[in-house]
Motif scaffolding. Structure first.
Motif, PDB file in Angstrom:
ATOM      1  N   TYR A  27       4.892   4.033  -3.866  1.00  0.00           N
ATOM      2  CA  TYR A  27       4.656   5.240  -4.648  1.00  0.00           C
ATOM      3  C   TYR A  27       4.840   5.074  -6.158  1.00  0.00           C
ATOM      4  CZ  TYR A  27       5.087   7.328  -0.028  1.00  0.00           C
ATOM      5  OH  TYR A  27       4.925   7.628   1.297  1.00  0.00           O
ATOM      6  N   LEU A  28       5.694   4.159  -6.563  1.00  0.00           N
ATOM      7  CA  LEU A  28       6.018   4.035  -7.985  1.00  0.00           C
ATOM      8  C   LEU A  28       5.134   3.030  -8.705  1.00  0.00           C
ATOM      9  CD1 LEU A  28       7.926   4.942 -10.240  1.00  0.00           C
ATOM     10  CD2 LEU A  28       9.543   3.166  -9.501  1.00  0.00           C
ATOM     11  N   ILE A  29       4.897   1.896  -8.071  1.00  0.00           N
ATOM     12  CA  ILE A  29       4.184   0.790  -8.716  1.00  0.00           C
ATOM     13  C   ILE A  29       2.719   0.771  -8.294  1.00  0.00           C
ATOM     14  CG2 ILE A  29       4.078  -1.707  -8.972  1.00  0.00           C
ATOM     15  CD1 ILE A  29       7.093  -1.759  -8.271  1.00  0.00           C
ATOM     16  N   ASP A  30       1.868   0.605  -9.259  1.00  0.00           N
ATOM     17  CA  ASP A  30       0.444   0.382  -9.009  1.00  0.00           C
ATOM     18  C   ASP A  30       0.056  -0.886  -9.767  1.00  0.00           C
ATOM     19  OD1 ASP A  30      -2.280   0.287  -8.785  1.00  0.00           O
ATOM     20  OD2 ASP A  30      -2.621   2.391  -9.287  1.00  0.00           O
ATOM     21  N   PRO A  31      -0.141  -2.017  -9.048  1.00  0.00           N
ATOM     22  CA  PRO A  31      -0.462  -3.282  -9.720  1.00  0.00           C
ATOM     23  C   PRO A  31      -1.691  -3.195 -10.613  1.00  0.00           C
ATOM     24  CG  PRO A  31       0.060  -3.659  -7.415  1.00  0.00           C
ATOM     25  CD  PRO A  31      -0.065  -2.167  -7.594  1.00  0.00           C
ATOM     26  N   ALA A  32      -2.601  -2.270 -10.297  1.00  0.00           N
ATOM     27  CA  ALA A  32      -3.799  -2.120 -11.124  1.00  0.00           C
ATOM     28  C   ALA A  32      -3.475  -1.490 -12.475  1.00  0.00           C
ATOM     29  CB  ALA A  32      -4.836  -1.264 -10.395  1.00  0.00           C
ATOM     30  N   VAL A  33      -2.334  -0.815 -12.569  1.00  0.00           N
ATOM     31  CA  VAL A  33      -1.904  -0.214 -13.830  1.00  0.00           C
ATOM     32  C   VAL A  33      -0.974  -1.160 -14.570  1.00  0.00           C
ATOM     33  CG1 VAL A  33      -0.699   1.735 -14.894  1.00  0.00           C
ATOM     34  CG2 VAL A  33      -2.148   2.106 -12.896  1.00  0.00           C
ATOM     35  N   MET A  34       0.124  -1.558 -13.911  1.00  0.00           N
ATOM     36  CA  MET A  34       1.051  -2.534 -14.459  1.00  0.00           C
ATOM     37  C   MET A  34       1.780  -3.196 -13.302  1.00  0.00           C
ATOM     38  SD  MET A  34       4.077  -2.127 -17.352  1.00  0.00           S
ATOM     39  CE  MET A  34       2.872  -1.817 -18.661  1.00  0.00           C
ATOM     40  N   ASP A  35       1.693  -4.495 -13.240  1.00  0.00           N
ATOM     41  CA  ASP A  35       2.285  -5.245 -12.127  1.00  0.00           C
ATOM     42  C   ASP A  35       3.770  -5.462 -12.397  1.00  0.00           C
ATOM     43  OD1 ASP A  35       2.575  -6.591  -9.807  1.00  0.00           O
ATOM     44  OD2 ASP A  35       1.463  -8.385 -10.390  1.00  0.00           O
ATOM     45  N   LEU A  36       4.593  -4.545 -11.931  1.00  0.00           N
ATOM     46  CA  LEU A  36       6.030  -4.579 -12.181  1.00  0.00           C
ATOM     47  C   LEU A  36       6.794  -5.036 -10.950  1.00  0.00           C
ATOM     48  CD1 LEU A  36       6.332  -1.071 -13.876  1.00  0.00           C
ATOM     49  CD2 LEU A  36       6.463  -3.264 -15.074  1.00  0.00           C
ATOM     50  N   ASN A  37       7.952  -5.633 -11.184  1.00  0.00           N
ATOM     51  CA  ASN A  37       8.899  -5.833 -10.104  1.00  0.00           C
ATOM     52  C   ASN A  37       9.560  -4.491  -9.813  1.00  0.00           C
ATOM     53  OD1 ASN A  37       8.508  -8.651  -9.881  1.00  0.00           O
ATOM     54  ND2 ASN A  37       9.878  -8.987 -11.618  1.00  0.00           N
ATOM     55  N   ILE A  38      10.100  -4.346  -8.604  1.00  0.00           N
ATOM     56  CA  ILE A  38      10.708  -3.072  -8.229  1.00  0.00           C
ATOM     57  C   ILE A  38      11.846  -2.709  -9.183  1.00  0.00           C
ATOM     58  CG2 ILE A  38      12.084  -1.913  -6.453  1.00  0.00           C
ATOM     59  CD1 ILE A  38      10.393  -3.304  -4.357  1.00  0.00           C
ATOM     60  N   TRP A  39      12.692  -3.691  -9.511  1.00  0.00           N
ATOM     61  CA  TRP A  39      13.836  -3.404 -10.388  1.00  0.00           C
ATOM     62  C   TRP A  39      13.363  -3.006 -11.785  1.00  0.00           C
ATOM     63  CZ3 TRP A  39      14.707  -5.991 -14.912  1.00  0.00           C
ATOM     64  CH2 TRP A  39      14.065  -7.224 -15.091  1.00  0.00           C
ATOM     65  N   GLN A  40      12.250  -3.575 -12.226  1.00  0.00           N
ATOM     66  CA  GLN A  40      11.715  -3.214 -13.538  1.00  0.00           C
ATOM     67  C   GLN A  40      11.213  -1.765 -13.546  1.00  0.00           C
ATOM     68  OE1 GLN A  40       8.785  -6.392 -13.742  1.00  0.00           O
ATOM     69  NE2 GLN A  40       9.935  -7.380 -15.417  1.00  0.00           N
TER      70      GLN A  40
ATOM     71  N   PHE B 130       2.289   7.285 -21.832  1.00  0.00           N
ATOM     72  CA  PHE B 130       3.128   6.134 -21.475  1.00  0.00           C
ATOM     73  C   PHE B 130       3.270   5.996 -19.963  1.00  0.00           C
ATOM     74  CE2 PHE B 130       7.453   4.792 -20.240  1.00  0.00           C
ATOM     75  CZ  PHE B 130       7.413   3.473 -20.679  1.00  0.00           C
ATOM     76  N   TYR B 131       3.623   7.075 -19.294  1.00  0.00           N
ATOM     77  CA  TYR B 131       3.846   7.013 -17.852  1.00  0.00           C
ATOM     78  C   TYR B 131       2.582   6.607 -17.103  1.00  0.00           C
ATOM     79  CZ  TYR B 131       8.560   9.085 -17.845  1.00  0.00           C
ATOM     80  OH  TYR B 131       9.896   9.314 -18.002  1.00  0.00           O
ATOM     81  N   THR B 132       1.419   7.117 -17.530  1.00  0.00           N
ATOM     82  CA  THR B 132       0.177   6.788 -16.824  1.00  0.00           C
ATOM     83  C   THR B 132      -0.265   5.347 -17.064  1.00  0.00           C
ATOM     84  OG1 THR B 132      -1.123   7.689 -18.665  1.00  0.00           O
ATOM     85  CG2 THR B 132      -0.682   9.151 -16.799  1.00  0.00           C
ATOM     86  N   HIS B 133       0.344   4.699 -18.057  1.00  0.00           N
ATOM     87  CA  HIS B 133       0.022   3.295 -18.314  1.00  0.00           C
ATOM     88  C   HIS B 133       1.104   2.359 -17.794  1.00  0.00           C
ATOM     89  CE1 HIS B 133      -2.948   5.125 -20.961  1.00  0.00           C
ATOM     90  NE2 HIS B 133      -3.542   3.964 -21.037  1.00  0.00           N
ATOM     91  N   VAL B 134       2.051   2.902 -17.045  1.00  0.00           N
ATOM     92  CA  VAL B 134       3.129   2.097 -16.472  1.00  0.00           C
ATOM     93  C   VAL B 134       3.205   2.272 -14.956  1.00  0.00           C
ATOM     94  CG1 VAL B 134       5.630   1.720 -16.402  1.00  0.00           C
ATOM     95  CG2 VAL B 134       4.494   2.160 -18.589  1.00  0.00           C
ATOM     96  N   PHE B 135       3.133   3.517 -14.484  1.00  0.00           N
ATOM     97  CA  PHE B 135       3.308   3.821 -13.066  1.00  0.00           C
ATOM     98  C   PHE B 135       1.981   4.219 -12.417  1.00  0.00           C
ATOM     99  CE2 PHE B 135       7.684   5.358 -14.569  1.00  0.00           C
ATOM    100  CZ  PHE B 135       8.271   4.115 -14.353  1.00  0.00           C
ATOM    101  N   SER B 136       2.038   4.414 -11.113  1.00  0.00           N
ATOM    102  CA  SER B 136       0.885   4.971 -10.405  1.00  0.00           C
ATOM    103  C   SER B 136       0.654   6.393 -10.914  1.00  0.00           C
ATOM    104  CB  SER B 136       1.167   5.002  -8.896  1.00  0.00           C
ATOM    105  OG  SER B 136       2.190   5.945  -8.598  1.00  0.00           O
ATOM    106  N   GLY B 137      -0.554   6.919 -10.711  1.00  0.00           N
ATOM    107  CA  GLY B 137      -0.853   8.262 -11.196  1.00  0.00           C
ATOM    108  C   GLY B 137       0.077   9.306 -10.616  1.00  0.00           C
ATOM    109  N   ARG B 138       0.358   9.171  -9.325  1.00  0.00           N
ATOM    110  CA  ARG B 138       1.258  10.124  -8.664  1.00  0.00           C
ATOM    111  C   ARG B 138       2.646  10.069  -9.288  1.00  0.00           C
ATOM    112  NH1 ARG B 138       2.614  10.448  -2.154  1.00  0.00           N
ATOM    113  NH2 ARG B 138       4.652  11.412  -2.356  1.00  0.00           N
TER     114      ARG B 138
END
Length: 405
Positions: free
Chosen positions: A108-121, A166-174
Motif C-alpha cells: 500500500y505504501l510503496i509503488d516502484p513505478a513512482v519511487m523504488d524505496l526500501n520499506i524502512w525508507q 511531494f507525496y505523489t512523487h514518493v508514495f503510491s497514489g493511495r
C-alpha cells in the motif's frame, strides 16, 4: 496461519471503527462550538457579565448557553475540557496507519513505478514528514509572518499544495492521499495538544490565582482553531479517498488534492457566514460545484496505476513460488481479471475496482493476502459470485496462501 490473517483483518476493522467513532465525536463537537460561538447574541447587556448568549432546543429540552470572554466570577469545579476527542482520533488514526501502511508497506505504501524505496525508507519518510511538517507549520505560525492571518492561511495552502506534490512523487497514489490527510490531521491535533490546551490551562491558572490573563493566549488559540475549522472537511475527503481510485490513481492526484482544500474553504465559509448571521452566500456552493467538476474531469485522465514489475519481489516472491500458485494464477485470471484489469472486460467498468489489477503473476502474488481474505476465507469476491467461482477453487486459494506462510 489462517488465524493470524483473520485476526489481523479484524484488528484493522476494529481500529478503523474506533477511528471513525472518535472522529465523529471530535468533528461533531468542533462544528457545534464553531456554530455556537459564531451565533451568540452579543448585543445584549447580560447581568451575568457574559459576552454573549443563545437559547437552543434539543431532545425535548431548552438550553440557555452563555459565553464568558474571561471567566465567570467563580471558576466552576466541574469544568469540562474538550480534548480527548482530538487525541483519541489521532492516536487511532496513527494506529491504523501503522497496521495498514507500515505493516503492509510493500502493498500500500510503496509503488516502484513512482519511487523504488526500501520499506524502512518509506516508513521513515512517512513518519518524518508528519513530525517535520508540524514543526515547520508551528514555526511559521509563531513567526512575524504569522501575525497576518490572511497571509498565513495563503502560506499554509501553498505548503499543502507542495506537500501534495511531494507525496505523489514518493508514495503510491493511495498512500499519497492518505498521508496528506494524516499530515493535516496531525497539524489539527497538535494545535490542540501543544497550543490550544496549554494556553487554556494558563488562563485558568491565572483566573484561579486572581490574575488577569494575557489576551494573547486567547488570540493564539483562536488562530489555530480557525485553521482546524477550515482543514476538517479536506481531511475527511483524504481519508475516504483510498476507497475511490478515481481520487488517487491518476497522474493529477496532487492537483485534485489541492482543489479539495479549496472546497473545504468554500463550504466552511458558507456555514460560518450563516452561523454568524452574516447572510447565506450561496455562491460558495456554485464555486464548490465547479471545483468538484474540475476534479471529476481530472480524474478521468489516463489512470496512473504504474506498471508492475515483470517478476514478483520481496515477500510477494514467496507466494509466486509457493506450491499451487500456477493453479491459483489460472483461477484468478478466469474468475477475477475480467474486472481487475487495466481495461476491464466487464460491461460498465471503466477501471479496475479499488485500483487493483490482477493480470500478471507479479500482481497476483503481490495481492495474495487480499485474494486469500476476499475470495478464499470469505465469499466477498467475486460480488454475488458473478464469475461462478467454485468452492474447490476457493479451497485451492486457501491452501496456496497458507502453504506459503
Amino acid at each position: 496461519m489462517y488465524d493470524f490473517a483473520a485476526i489481523g483483518a479484524w484488528l484493522e476493522f476494529a481500529v478503523r471503527w474506533t477511528h471513525v467513532i472518535t472522529a465523529i465525536a471530535w468533528i461533531g463537537s468542533s462544528f457545534y462550538f464553531i456554530a455556537l460561538d459564531l451565533g451568540l447574541h452579543r448585543d445584549r447587556n447580560l447581568p451575568s457579565g457574559a459576552d454573549g448568549d443563545e437559547w437552543q432546543v434539543h431532545g425535548g429540552g431548552f438550553y440557555h448557553i452563555q459565553k464568558y470572554l474571561v471567566a465567570p466570577d467563580k471558576m466552576p469545579d466541574d469544568l469540562v475540557w474538550f480534548k480527548w476527542e482530538s487525541y483519541s482520533t489521532w492516536l487511532s488514526g496513527f494506529a491504523l496507519l501503522f497496521l495498514v501502511y507500515y505493516l503492509g508497506a510493500e502493498f500500500y505504501l510503496i509503488d516502484p513505478a513512482v519511487m523504488d524505496l526500501n520499506i524502512w525508507q518509506a516508513i521513515g519518510i512517512s513518519a518524518g514528514s508528519l513530525v517535520l511538517g508540524w514543526l515547520a507549520y508551528d514555526w511559521i505560525c509563531k513567526s512575524k509572518f504569522g501575525d497576518d492571518n490572511t497571509r498565513l492561511m495563503i502560506a499554509l495552502y501553498v505548503i499543502l499544495v507542495g506537500l501534495a506534490w511531494f507525496y505523489t512523487h514518493v508514495f503510491s497514489g493511495r498512500a499519497a492521499m492518505l498521508h496528506l490527510g494524516a499530515f493535516t490531521a496531525t497539524i489539527m491535533t497538535a494545535n490542540v495538544f501543544f497550543v490550544i490546551m496549554p494556553n487554556q490551562r494558563i488562563v485558568v491558572a491565572d483566573l484561579k490565582a486572581g490574575r488577569i490573563p494575557d489576551a494573547k493566549y486567547g488570540k493564539i488559540a483562536k488562530q489555530r482553531s480557525t485553521h482546524n475549522n477550515y482543514l476538517t472537511l479536506p481531511v475527511i475527503f483524504m481519508m475516504l479517498s483510498n476507497h475511490y481510485p478515481l481520487a488517487f490513481a491518476t497522474e493529477y492526484t496532487w492537483i485534485i488534492a489541492s482543489l479539495v482544500f479549496l472546497m473545504g474553504v468554500t463550504i466552511r465559509h458558507f456555514f460560518n457566514s450563516m452561523h454568524a448571521r452574516k447572510g447565506t452566500p450561496y455562491w460558495t456552493w456554485a464555486v464548490t460545484a465547479v471545483i468538484f467538476i474540475v476534479i471529476m474531469w481530472l480524474s478521468t485522465a489516463p489512470m496512473f496505476m504504474g506498471d508492475e514489475p515483470e517478476e514478483a519481489t520481496g515477500p510477494a516472491l514467496r507466494f509466486a513460488e509457493a506450491e499451487g500458485f500456477d493453479e491459483v494464477h489460472d483461477i484468478v485470471l478466469g474468475r477475477c481479471s475480467m474486472c481487475h484489469a487495466a481495461e476491464p472486460a466487464w460491461e460498465g467498468l471503466l477501471w479496475p475496482p479499488k485500483g487493483v489489477r490482477l493480470e500478471t503473476e507479479a500482481q497476483i502474488a503481490k495481492a495474495a493476502r487480499e485474494i486469500y481474505l476476499q475470495a478464499g476465507i470469505s465469499h466477498a469476491m467475486p460480488p454475488a459470485n458473478l464469475s461462478f467461482i467454485e468452492d474447490a477453487e476457493r479451497a485451492k486459494i486457501v491452501a496456496w496462501y497458507e502453504g506459503a506462510l
